[in-house]
Design a protein around this motif. Structure first.
Motif, short mmCIF file in Angstrom:
data_model
loop_
_atom_site.label_atom_id
_atom_site.label_comp_id
_atom_site.label_asym_id
_atom_site.label_seq_id
_atom_site.Cartn_x
_atom_site.Cartn_y
_atom_site.Cartn_z
N MET A 22 0.83 -1.20 0.00
CA MET A 22 0.00 0.00 0.00
C MET A 22 0.87 1.25 0.00
O MET A 22 2.04 1.22 0.37
N ASP A 23 0.29 2.38 -0.40
CA ASP A 23 1.02 3.65 -0.44
C ASP A 23 1.55 4.00 0.94
O ASP A 23 1.02 3.57 1.97
N GLU A 24 2.59 4.82 0.97
CA GLU A 24 3.22 5.22 2.22
C GLU A 24 2.22 5.86 3.17
O GLU A 24 2.26 5.65 4.38
N ASP A 25 1.30 6.68 2.62
CA ASP A 25 0.34 7.41 3.47
C ASP A 25 -1.06 6.82 3.41
O ASP A 25 -2.04 7.50 3.72
N ALA A 26 -1.18 5.56 3.00
CA ALA A 26 -2.49 4.93 2.84
C ALA A 26 -3.22 4.81 4.17
O ALA A 26 -2.62 4.77 5.24
#
Length: 265
Positions: free
Chosen positions: A99-103
């Motif tokens: 998942m994205d770093e800031d998900a």
């Protein structure tokens, strides 16, 4: 944010032992109802916290963090998972690594919640869940709220096949308002955590926990114009997770978990 009742805290009276307790509530009847506070504060929580910010409060969490490190080091996971199905612990680990770093990851209630809490890979995102309050059906509406508050961030809701069936209205809300949320259903055809509780405490006397292989989740996805993914094997898991996260539309992924897998031994 809680009444400190026995649903949220196993033994509320223990909190009173050698601890300073600040109890904030707008309702005077709640102050001291379940535990005796050291400092009772009656009022709007927002206003009280704004006032507290005026003080230079420097808490020391060092001892607590060290205690947690010791607990983590001494915990040995002896669980085994049925071959031919998805290992839910590895699934959460691999999912959150990709998942994205800031998900934003939203866990519902049940076994999915505990597998998520145990194996979520923390980066710079958020992990949202309801703790011990048992609010089944939380994940999808919470994910919608998170997506509306942060439309540029990746939002993934994870639930079981029991809690998922409490949120069909929210699927319509997503479609009608063009809110792109990705949903994962850990499907084991049971109210898994209740079944596990009955296994451990009632000699496997099961009541009202079997869901069966319904509804047809692929058709549910089609009905709400969602992309659909169904992962049944560990060999294809990583590839399907990548495809699931990459799709631009709202998506539903069914993760097939063995019906008798448990969160603890």
């Amino acid at each position: 944010g809680a009444r400190v009742n026995d649903r949220a805290v196993v033994a509320p009276s223990r909190l009173e032992q050698n601890r300073l307790i600040i109890h904030i509530d707008i309702d005077t009847a709640e102050i001291g109802k379940n535990i005796g506070p050291t400092i009772p504060l009656v009022g709007d929580a927002k206003l009280i916290f704004e006032s507290l910010l005026e003080y230079d409060i420097q808490p020391d969490y060092g001892t607590w963090v060290e205690d947690l490190r010791v607990v983590k080091k001494n915990c040995v996971d002896n669980r085994t998972f049925h071959e031919g199905f998805i290992n839910p612990c590895l699934f959460v680990e691999h999912l959150t690594e990709r998942m994205d770093e800031d998900a934003i990851y939203v866990a519902d209630v049940g076994q999915n919640q505990l597998w998520s809490a145990d194996n979520y890979v923390m980066k710079k995102g958020r992990f949202l869940t309801t703790g011990g309050f048992g609010t089944m059906g939380y994940a999808i509406p919470a994910a919608i709220g998170a997506k509306m508050a942060a439309p540029d961030r990746q939002v993934v809701a994870v639930c079981g096949d029991g809690s998922f069936q409490m949120s069909f209205n929210e699927l319509a809300t997503m479609l009608q308002n063009d809110i792109k949320v990705k949903i994962i259903v850990m499907k084991n055809m049971y109210l898994g955590l209740v079944r596990e509780y009955q296994y451990n405490n009632y000699n496997e006397h099961y009541i009202a926990v079997e869901l069966g292989d319904i509804p047809n989740l692929e058709k549910i996805a089609q009905a709400y114009d969602m992309d659909y993914f169904h992962v049944k094997s560990m060999e294809k898991m990583d590839r399907m997770i990548d495809e699931f996260l990459a799709c631009e539309n709202s998506a539903l992924m069914v993760c097939h978990v063995y019906r008798y897998d448990k969160v603890k031994e």
